[in-house]
Design a protein around this motif. Structure first.
Motif, PDB file in Angstrom:
ATOM      1  N   PRO A  41     -12.038 -10.774   6.745  1.00  0.00           N
ATOM      2  CA  PRO A  41     -12.275  -9.692   5.791  1.00  0.00           C
ATOM      3  C   PRO A  41     -12.349 -10.257   4.380  1.00  0.00           C
ATOM      4  N   ASN A  42     -13.011  -9.509   3.508  1.00  0.00           N
ATOM      5  CA  ASN A  42     -13.048  -9.913   2.110  1.00  0.00           C
ATOM      6  C   ASN A  42     -11.644  -9.870   1.535  1.00  0.00           C
ATOM      7  N   SER A  43     -11.331 -10.885   0.750  1.00  0.00           N
ATOM      8  CA  SER A  43     -10.016 -10.934   0.146  1.00  0.00           C
ATOM      9  C   SER A  43     -10.184 -10.888  -1.369  1.00  0.00           C
ATOM     10  N   TYR A  44      -9.339 -10.104  -2.020  1.00  0.00           N
ATOM     11  CA  TYR A  44      -9.482  -9.897  -3.460  1.00  0.00           C
ATOM     12  C   TYR A  44      -8.217 -10.330  -4.191  1.00  0.00           C
ATOM     13  N   ASN A  45      -8.393 -10.760  -5.433  1.00  0.00           N
ATOM     14  CA  ASN A  45      -7.238 -10.937  -6.301  1.00  0.00           C
ATOM     15  C   ASN A  45      -7.437 -10.080  -7.551  1.00  0.00           C
ATOM     16  N   TYR A  46      -6.501 -10.184  -8.485  1.00  0.00           N
ATOM     17  CA  TYR A  46      -6.551  -9.290  -9.649  1.00  0.00           C
ATOM     18  C   TYR A  46      -7.905  -9.352 -10.368  1.00  0.00           C
ATOM     19  N   GLN A  47      -8.481 -10.569 -10.481  1.00  0.00           N
ATOM     20  CA  GLN A  47      -9.735 -10.737 -11.206  1.00  0.00           C
ATOM     21  C   GLN A  47     -10.940 -10.232 -10.408  1.00  0.00           C
ATOM     22  N   LEU A  73     -11.056  -8.000  -7.910  1.00  0.00           N
ATOM     23  CA  LEU A  73     -11.079  -6.585  -7.530  1.00  0.00           C
ATOM     24  C   LEU A  73     -12.029  -5.854  -8.465  1.00  0.00           C
ATOM     25  N   ILE A  88     -14.508  -0.524  -3.458  1.00  0.00           N
ATOM     26  CA  ILE A  88     -14.319  -1.819  -2.811  1.00  0.00           C
ATOM     27  C   ILE A  88     -15.181  -1.830  -1.557  1.00  0.00           C
ATOM     28  N   VAL A  93      -5.580   0.623  -5.941  1.00  0.00           N
ATOM     29  CA  VAL A  93      -6.531   0.832  -4.848  1.00  0.00           C
ATOM     30  C   VAL A  93      -6.209   2.167  -4.193  1.00  0.00           C
ATOM     31  N   THR A 111     -11.546  -5.783  12.696  1.00  0.00           N
ATOM     32  CA  THR A 111     -11.765  -6.995  11.913  1.00  0.00           C
ATOM     33  C   THR A 111     -11.293  -8.194  12.724  1.00  0.00           C
ATOM     34  N   GLY A 137      -8.278  -7.467   2.056  1.00  0.00           N
ATOM     35  CA  GLY A 137      -7.277  -8.489   1.802  1.00  0.00           C
ATOM     36  C   GLY A 137      -6.941  -8.518   0.324  1.00  0.00           C
ATOM     37  N   ASP A 151      -4.912 -10.786  -2.443  1.00  0.00           N
ATOM     38  CA  ASP A 151      -4.212 -12.053  -2.658  1.00  0.00           C
ATOM     39  C   ASP A 151      -2.968 -11.857  -3.511  1.00  0.00           C
TER      40      ASP A 151
END
Lengths: 246, 212
Positions: A2-8, A10, A16, A80, B80, B150, B152
């Motif tokens: 799956p796509n993974s996001y961080n603070y920047q 997102l 999303i 989110v 997934t 996800g 991080d």
């Protein structure tokens, strides 16, 4: 994977995916209670009754029946939002107005004004700003004149208040007392909401309501307007339905 | 090794060549070839299975054995695929659709994480004090309402998650509970969002767009 996001990475004030939306909080925002699924940063969620926000609520929120359904989020961070796997879409209003089924309103800027519509179970948002709404399947826009199944209707903008349209077979059923009592849920083929004039009608891609506990929430919000006599009738109707073995 | 392939976002196909795969009970919707299905405790020993019953982290599993193609789907939820390369994945047992027989399933006491608040987490969220772990080299399929996301986590950016939206996590993470519960909450002015799981450390938290 799956796509993974961080603070920047997102997205800021964007979807999303079709089912979740990321809000970048700067000013106070109104949000439906319980729809936060994750957040980064330093945020506070407070009830509308909180005296700190009395001024904003007084100016923005003109729907006392729904005051328990929303919270104010403020601070710095990214939130989110998700709604039981229903689709989420954002709408920009520019000095416009849009009426949406109340259970579908997920959140809105405090620059908008939120009022209770005369159509029970609907909220009207007015002014300039953004709001979020959820739907069962993607939203489709059509222009009046049109007739829409009440379950599939999400809302309408810029047109005269809608009315009901009945087919003859439905009216015939009303004369048959038993028939009208049993007719709890109509198929949408006999009774529709009728739109006319200039404007836009929003429909969701399903004739089912949202997944989750929305139906009951809407019902209980409408019951608050009933008198003692109506409540007694409703209670005996429900008791009849719940009698075992029939 | 069994190969996992997505037919669409909600339908999983697993190809077996004289192999076995563990899946959620009742998720099989069709199959081709010579495959048998049986109740299973998920490849773990008797001790593990008993542990799971006791801890309520009870995976309702079946095992599919043989050669052929098996199709799995569950309540129209999104699926997934995740690949594990020797690391450990923590998951809520009810969100696991299928996993490779090369993976080892276990149960971990979450109360260890964050001490007392870990205990509170389980008690408050109703998700239990225990979490299922999967470890090894292989594939697993996870269920979610809407696409899985996800998020991080690194030491400078902790993340707060709704316990009901939480699906699982990987990496070096500690979870603790954060409450906004104040006096007002008890006198009836609930602010909603009154408790969240806080994840700190290095890793990824997986969430779904749903709060049940």
């Amino acid at each position: 994977m799956p796509n993974s996001y961080n603070y920047q990475t997102l997205p800021s004030n964007d979807n999303i995916n079709a089912y979740s939306y990321c809000l970048e909080v700067r000013d106070a925002m109104f949000m439906r209670k319980g729809k936060m699924i994750a957040y980064y940063g330093n945020l506070r969620f407070s009830a509308l009754g909180d005296s700190m926000y009395a001024v904003i609520v007084d100016k923005v929120f003109n729907a006392p029946g729904y005051i328990g359904d929303f919270v104010i989020v403020n601070g710095q961070g990214k939130v989110v939002l998700g709604d039981n796997g229903n689709n989420i879409a954002s709408y920009n209003l520019e000095s416009g107005n849009l009426t949406v089924k109340s259970s579908h309103v997920l959140g809105f800027d405090s620059s908008l004004i939120c009022q209770e519509s005369t159509q029970p179970g609907y909220l009207t948002l007015m002014g300039t700003g953004t709001f979020l709404a959820s739907s069962n399947g993607p939203v489709h826009f059509i222009e009046p004149p049109c007739r829409v199944d009440e379950q599939a209707l999400l809302g309408w903008a810029d047109c005269p208040s809608p009315s009901y349209h009945y087919d003859y077979s439905y009216i015939r059923n009303i004369f048959d007392v038993v028939g009208s009592m049993v007719l709890g849920r109509t198929s949408g083929e006999e009774k529709q909401i009728d739109f006319f004039g200039q404007g836009t009608v929003l429909i969701q891609s399903s004739e089912e309501e949202l997944a989750g506990r929305m139906n009951l929430q809407r019902l209980t919000s409408e019951i608050s307007g009933l008198g003692q006599h109506d409540l007694n009738q409703l209670s005996s109707f429900i008791n009849n339905l719940m009698r075992p073995g029939e | 090794m069994p190969t996992f392939e997505m037919i669409n976002s909600k339908l999983l196909c697993v190809r077996l060549n004289n192999e076995e795969v563990f899946t959620k009970r009742g998720a099989m919707i069709a199959y081709k070839g010579n495959v048998t299905f049986a109740k299973s405790s998920g490849g773990a020993g008797f001790g593990q299975a008993a542990m799971r019953v006791v801890t309520n982290e009870n995976l309702q599993l079946m095992v599919s054995r043989g050669s052929g193609e098996v199709f799995y789907a569950y309540l129209g939820k999104h699926v997934t695929l995740l690949k594990l390369n020797g690391e450990r994945f923590y998951a809520e047992s009810e969100s696991i659709l299928a996993y490779d027989s090369r993976l080892r399933a276990g149960t971990e006491f979450m109360g260890n994480q964050g001490g007392m608040s870990g205990l509170v987490r389980g008690a408050v969220t109703g998700q239990g004090l225990f979490t299922t772990t999967l470890e090894g080299h292989g594939e697993l399929a996870v269920l979610s309402d809407g696409d899985m996301i996800g998020i991080d986590v690194n030491p400078s950016n902790p993340v707060f998650v709704d316990p009901d939206a939480y699906i699982g996590h990987r990496g070096q993470l500690t979870s603790s509970i954060k409450t906004d519960v104040s006096w007002k909450t008890f006198v009836g002015q609930t602010s909603g969002e009154s408790y969240q799981l806080q994840f700190t450390g290095n890793g990824t938290v997986y969430i779904q767009a749903s709060e049940r």
